[in-house]
Design an enzyme around this catalytic site. Structure first.
Site, PDB file in Angstrom:
ATOM      1  N   HIS A   9       0.783  -1.229  -0.129  1.00 52.78           N
ATOM      2  CA  HIS A   9      -0.086   0.035  -0.065  1.00 52.78           C
ATOM      3  C   HIS A   9       0.708   1.110  -0.058  1.00 52.78           C
ATOM      4  O   HIS A   9       0.459   2.546   0.265  1.00 52.78           O
ATOM      5  CB  HIS A   9      -0.991  -0.025   1.164  1.00 52.78           C
TER       6      HIS A   9
HETATM    7  S1  FES Z   1       1.658  -0.478   3.307  1.00 56.57           S
HETATM    8 FE1  FES Z   1       0.057  -2.000   3.543  1.00 56.57          FE
HETATM    9  S2  FES Z   1       0.925  -3.710   4.390  1.00 56.57           S
HETATM   10 FE2  FES Z   1       2.652  -2.219   3.927  1.00 56.57          FE
END
Ligand code: FES
Length: 183
Positions: free
Chosen positions: A148
């Site tokens: 993410h």
């Molecule tokens: S940014 Fe979501 S698990 Fe690492």
């Protein structure tokens, strides 16, 4: 089974990245990094299961290189930081950090070049990139979590993206100039 694996793929002779199991350290320490391991040297399974402390020789980790290993079933990164990475980590205004910690709080005095952190993103647990040669280290010379988009700096502190906390530092201590005991 204790083993060491070069994961660079395209440059099999270059050990930019080493993947080691807990058993490797528990059994033979530094030798795990540089020689093929013999199955009979694996530590007693009960010792591993109990999460006993493990000794790790950092000398084979070249500057700029990182390894990962497992202790108590958890992934740990160990990086031998470059001077640039150390300088960047120390230059940060801690007051601006989401999870304020100085680099000094996250390393051991006199051994600042080594950073030891748990290796799962504090967002949802993915494994950030930044260990193997050629992997993106994110915008702050640390690790980048592709799940993410979290960016950790060269001290393992969260700097950008959804992760709420720094990569935690596991319990460890130096037992010699380049040797640590984790746990
Ligand atoms: S940014 Fe979501 S698990 Fe690492």
């Amino acid at each position: 089974m204790a083993h060491a694996t070069d994961t660079t793929g395209t440059e099999p002779t270059r050990r930019d990245f080493l993947m080691l199991t807990t058993g490797a350290f528990g059994a033979v320490g530094a030798a795990a990094l540089v020689v093929p391991l013999l199955g009979q040297l694996a530590p007693d399974a009960q010792v591993v299961a109990a999460g006993a402390p493990i000794d790790l020789d950092l000398a084979p980790i070249a500057e700029g290189q990182a390894i990962k290993l497992f202790w108590r079933g958890k992934l740990i990164f160990v990086r031998n930081r470059t001077k640039k990475e150390i300088d960047e980590a120390k230059a940060v205004d801690v007051a601006t950090l989401r999870d304020p910690q100085t680099d000094e709080q996250r390393t051991k005095a006199g051994h600042e070049r080594y950073l030891v952190v748990y290796g799962n993103c504090t967002h949802l647990g993915c494994v950030p990139l930044g260990n193997a040669a050629g992997e993106p280290k994110g915008e702050f010379d640390g690790w980048f979590c592709p799940c993410h988009g979290s960016h950790y700096d060269s001290s393992g502190r969260i700097r950008k993206g959804p992760a709420p906390l720094n990569l935690p530092v596991p319990p460890y201590a130096f037992t010699a100039d380049t040797k640590i005991k984790i746990g």
